[in-house]
Design a protein around this motif. Structure first.
Motif, PDB file in Angstrom:
ATOM      1  N   UNK A 166      46.457  43.505  34.878  1.00  0.00           N
ATOM      2  CA  UNK A 166      45.385  44.213  35.573  1.00  0.00           C
ATOM      3  C   UNK A 166      44.117  44.010  34.764  1.00  0.00           C
ATOM      4  N   UNK A 167      42.993  44.249  35.391  1.00  0.00           N
ATOM      5  CA  UNK A 167      41.720  44.099  34.707  1.00  0.00           C
ATOM      6  C   UNK A 167      40.931  45.390  34.836  1.00  0.00           C
ATOM      7  N   UNK A 168      40.494  45.913  33.706  1.00  0.00           N
ATOM      8  CA  UNK A 168      39.723  47.137  33.691  1.00  0.00           C
ATOM      9  C   UNK A 168      39.483  47.566  32.265  1.00  0.00           C
ATOM     10  N   UNK A 169      39.109  48.815  32.096  1.00  0.00           N
ATOM     11  CA  UNK A 169      38.807  49.329  30.765  1.00  0.00           C
ATOM     12  C   UNK A 169      39.043  50.825  30.725  1.00  0.00           C
ATOM     13  N   UNK A 170      38.967  51.363  29.513  1.00  0.00           N
ATOM     14  CA  UNK A 170      39.050  52.804  29.313  1.00  0.00           C
ATOM     15  C   UNK A 170      37.971  53.512  30.135  1.00  0.00           C
ATOM     16  N   UNK A 171      36.818  52.858  30.282  1.00  0.00           N
ATOM     17  CA  UNK A 171      35.699  53.455  30.999  1.00  0.00           C
ATOM     18  C   UNK A 171      35.839  53.344  32.514  1.00  0.00           C
ATOM     19  N   UNK A 231      39.815  47.291  38.022  1.00  0.00           N
ATOM     20  CA  UNK A 231      39.003  46.639  39.035  1.00  0.00           C
ATOM     21  C   UNK A 231      39.832  45.655  39.853  1.00  0.00           C
ATOM     22  N   UNK A 232      40.873  45.082  39.214  1.00  0.00           N
ATOM     23  CA  UNK A 232      41.745  44.142  39.908  1.00  0.00           C
ATOM     24  C   UNK A 232      43.134  44.255  39.318  1.00  0.00           C
ATOM     25  N   UNK A 233      44.135  43.773  40.058  1.00  0.00           N
ATOM     26  CA  UNK A 233      45.513  43.851  39.573  1.00  0.00           C
ATOM     27  C   UNK A 233      46.395  42.863  40.320  1.00  0.00           C
ATOM     28  N   UNK A 235      51.751  31.776  39.217  1.00  0.00           N
ATOM     29  CA  UNK A 235      50.418  31.265  38.877  1.00  0.00           C
ATOM     30  C   UNK A 235      49.384  32.375  38.983  1.00  0.00           C
ATOM     31  N   UNK A 236      49.418  33.142  40.080  1.00  0.00           N
ATOM     32  CA  UNK A 236      48.456  34.234  40.252  1.00  0.00           C
ATOM     33  C   UNK A 236      48.663  35.309  39.191  1.00  0.00           C
ATOM     34  N   UNK A 237      49.926  35.619  38.916  1.00  0.00           N
ATOM     35  CA  UNK A 237      50.208  36.713  37.978  1.00  0.00           C
ATOM     36  C   UNK A 237      49.822  36.375  36.546  1.00  0.00           C
ATOM     37  N   UNK A 238      49.997  35.123  36.150  1.00  0.00           N
ATOM     38  CA  UNK A 238      49.772  34.754  34.751  1.00  0.00           C
ATOM     39  C   UNK A 238      48.441  34.049  34.507  1.00  0.00           C
ATOM     40  N   UNK A 239      47.841  33.494  35.534  1.00  0.00           N
ATOM     41  CA  UNK A 239      46.577  32.777  35.362  1.00  0.00           C
ATOM     42  C   UNK A 239      45.361  33.585  35.790  1.00  0.00           C
ATOM     43  N   UNK A 240      45.563  34.714  36.469  1.00  0.00           N
ATOM     44  CA  UNK A 240      44.442  35.548  36.901  1.00  0.00           C
ATOM     45  C   UNK A 240      44.713  37.001  36.524  1.00  0.00           C
ATOM     46  N   UNK A 241      43.698  37.815  36.702  1.00  0.00           N
ATOM     47  CA  UNK A 241      43.852  39.260  36.494  1.00  0.00           C
ATOM     48  C   UNK A 241      44.053  39.994  37.802  1.00  0.00           C
ATOM     49  N   UNK A 242      44.382  39.238  38.848  1.00  0.00           N
ATOM     50  CA  UNK A 242      44.740  39.871  40.104  1.00  0.00           C
ATOM     51  C   UNK A 242      43.598  39.946  41.098  1.00  0.00           C
ATOM     52  N   UNK A 243      43.956  40.485  42.256  1.00  0.00           N
ATOM     53  CA  UNK A 243      43.003  40.595  43.357  1.00  0.00           C
ATOM     54  C   UNK A 243      42.148  41.848  43.181  1.00  0.00           C
ATOM     55  N   UNK A 244      40.883  41.720  43.535  1.00  0.00           N
ATOM     56  CA  UNK A 244      39.952  42.842  43.461  1.00  0.00           C
ATOM     57  C   UNK A 244      40.474  44.016  44.294  1.00  0.00           C
ATOM     58  N   UNK A 245      40.391  45.225  43.737  1.00  0.00           N
ATOM     59  CA  UNK A 245      40.801  46.437  44.437  1.00  0.00           C
ATOM     60  C   UNK A 245      39.646  46.884  45.345  1.00  0.00           C
ATOM     61  N   UNK A 246      39.833  46.891  46.665  1.00  0.00           N
ATOM     62  CA  UNK A 246      38.707  47.140  47.577  1.00  0.00           C
ATOM     63  C   UNK A 246      37.974  48.450  47.318  1.00  0.00           C
TER      64      UNK A 246
END
Length: 544
Positions: free
Chosen positions: A334-339, A343-345, A353-364
């Motif tokens: 997933x992509x985000x922060x403590x703050x 944002x994506x997962x 490929x998607x799971x290991x090469x990206x931080x996932x799809x943007x959460x609408x």
């Protein structure tokens, strides 16, 4: 505004309209963590709630009773609704009882990293201004030292166990006081103030409500198909964002079992997975690469693992793919922060490929935008992400660095540069502060690290800028080796060239360390590495 949105923390607030919309969508709830603990005690009284490895195991019934008993002791000592209570405690079942107990007092936790030093704790006490400091026995002397450095007589409470495994008490002479009906916090109230665990600069204090983590919890459950029958092993320190939802929020809301390690090592992690039949492992990517580099993984039965949540840094593909092959688990980033929250997962339905090469799809619902400064560049698909939505925090305590955290029109920024493809998948290409400027060319440290990690002899890698009189900066890579293997710079460069790695990503200096320095949150402390390479270069200059 609701109580948790008050600007007494100096932070932006959610409006009543935000709260109503998020509740209507089911993203926020009126159920608190304390409520969930009571529900678990009623519905699954004999199920294990928290298991110390090795050590005691608390059922949900015992956990609930222990939290109430401890809350009454804290009220007797003088903890009142709205007070801040600093917690400097090692990872264990006890810290989770303590967090719920403080919530039942109506007080706010100031989370201190277990590996902090007394000088750091003293600075925290001055900044966050809690009324009490609670520590465990192992830190009691250092806690008193830190408190004394702030003010004479600053109250330190030491939490310990009685003869019964579920009996936790503060060691101070005060009679327990019954819980009042108005004490518990609501899900929109501030319940936690914790520090960023970033790798650069001084930490700042992030202000949290429970509902932002309830939303994050729902996303984790959906993405990983989590249930109350899962056995969690979170190996990230509890006070930090990733640690809070993996060891506290999600296990409690689900009514699942969490296995807690006092301190992460690869050996104890493998032992715990095998012994407790862990199904969900939660770790930062550095820990995952350390686990893969330890050959003792082959000595343990890891087949119970189903899902691994990883985050915090770019994930090297090779060790991640090997870990999936070994265990049969799926790694979810997933992509985000403590703050900001997430944002994506990625999800269990995504391709490898998607799971290991990206931080996932943007959460609408997080309404992610891309910025260049304060200019919206979302249409280009490349820029600095910022968001608005139900997972965001209230900002920094006292409004610190408000202009750095937010755009002028109120979007909460991340510190990275990202690419979003046509299908909405996000990839981190570097940090705004994590580029190496070589001869006017920006080189992404994360891309260098990913390339270097393709070598099987390297367990962990961190790329930093090395001062250079001609080019300004050059690429320096610090590494930890896998087992007893060795690698020299020419050998590494030759290997990377053979793989077709871009020449600009090739390391120009290689430094091997037994263990790279870590921040309190488990990330590689690059600020220390930058100081180290500067000192090495200065020493070399003085000798010539």
């Amino acid at each position: 505004m609701r109580p948790g949105g008050l600007n007494t923390m100096g932070s932006p607030a959610f409006t009543d309209e935000d709260s109503a919309r998020y509740r209507a969508a089911g993203w926020w709830s009126d159920v608190t963590l304390s409520d969930a603990v009571r529900r678990n005690a009623e519905q699954s009284p004999g199920r294990a709630a928290y298991v110390d490895h090795p050590g005691i195991s608390l059922t949900w019934r015992v956990f609930d009773c222990a939290a109430s008993d401890l809350a009454e002791q804290l009220i007797g000592v003088g903890v009142s609704r709205g007070d801040r209570v600093a917690v400097w405690h090692g990872d264990s079942a006890a810290i989770h009882v303590l967090l719920v107990a403080i919530e039942r007092c109506g007080a706010v936790v100031v989370g201190v990293g277990a590996r902090a030093g007394s000088r750091e704790v003293a600075a925290i006490l001055r900044t966050a201004q809690p009324k009490f400091l609670v520590s465990d026995r192992a830190r009691s002397a250092a806690a008193r030292q830190a408190a004394a450095a702030v003010t004479a007589g600053f109250p330190v409470l030491v939490l310990g166990s009685g003869s019964d495994a579920g009996e936790l008490c503060v060691h101070i002479d005060a009679a327990p006081t019954a819980l009042g009906a108005e004490r518990p916090l609501g899900p929109d109230d501030v319940f936690l103030i914790n520090s960023t665990s970033g790798t650069t600069g001084l930490p700042k204090w992030v202000v949290h409500t429970q509902n932002r983590w309830y939303y994050f919890h729902q996303k984790a459950v959906a993405n990983g198909l989590l249930t109350a029958d899962d056995i969690f092993l979170p190996v990230i320190p509890t006070p930090f964002g990733f640690g809070i939802w993996t060891s506290h929020t999600t296990p409690i809301y689900l009514g699942a079992t969490a296995v807690i390690l006092e301190r992460f090592t690869t050996k104890t992690t493998y032992e715990a997975i095998a012994q407790h039949k862990v199904t969900v492992l939660c770790c930062v990517s550095t820990q995952l690469t350390m686990l893969m580099a330890d050959r003792s993984r082959l000595d343990y039965d890891l087949s119970s693992l189903r899902v691994v949540f990883a985050g915090g840094e770019a994930l090297p593909y090779r060790p991640a793919a090997e870990f999936e092959e070994l265990t049969g688990a799926k790694i979810l980033q997933f992509y985000g922060s403590n703050e900001t929250g997430l944002l994506s997962a990625t999800t269990v339905d995504d391709s490898r490929h998607r799971r290991l090469r990206t931080s996932g799809r943007i959460v609408p619902e997080m309404a992610v935008r891309l910025f260049d400064g304060d200019r919206d560049v979302t249409a280009t698909g490349h820029g600095q992400p910022a968001c608005r939505g139900p997972a965001t925090s209230l900002g920094y305590l006292g409004g610190t660095d408000h202009d750095k955290l937010f755009t002028r029109d109120g979007w909460m920024r991340m510190g990275d540069i990202c690419q979003i493809d046509a299908d909405g998948y996000l990839t981190v290409t570097g940090r705004t502060s994590d580029f190496i400027l070589r001869g006017g060319k920006n080189i992404s440290a994360s891309e260098v690290e990913d390339a270097v990690m393709a070598h099987s002899s390297i367990a962990v890698a961190a790329a930093v800028a090395m001062p250079d009189p001609v080019f300004g900066e050059k690429v320096c890579v610090y590494i930890e080796l896998a087992d007893s293997q060795t690698v020299e710079l020419p050998q590494l460069v030759e290997h990377l060239v053979a793989l077709g790695v871009s020449k600009e990503l090739l390391p120009e200096r290689l430094i091997v360390m037994d263990e790279l320095p870590r921040s309190s949150g488990g990330k590689i402390a690059k600020s220390q590495l930058r100081e180290d390479i500067r000192a090495r270069m200065e020493a070399k200059h003085e000798c010539t």
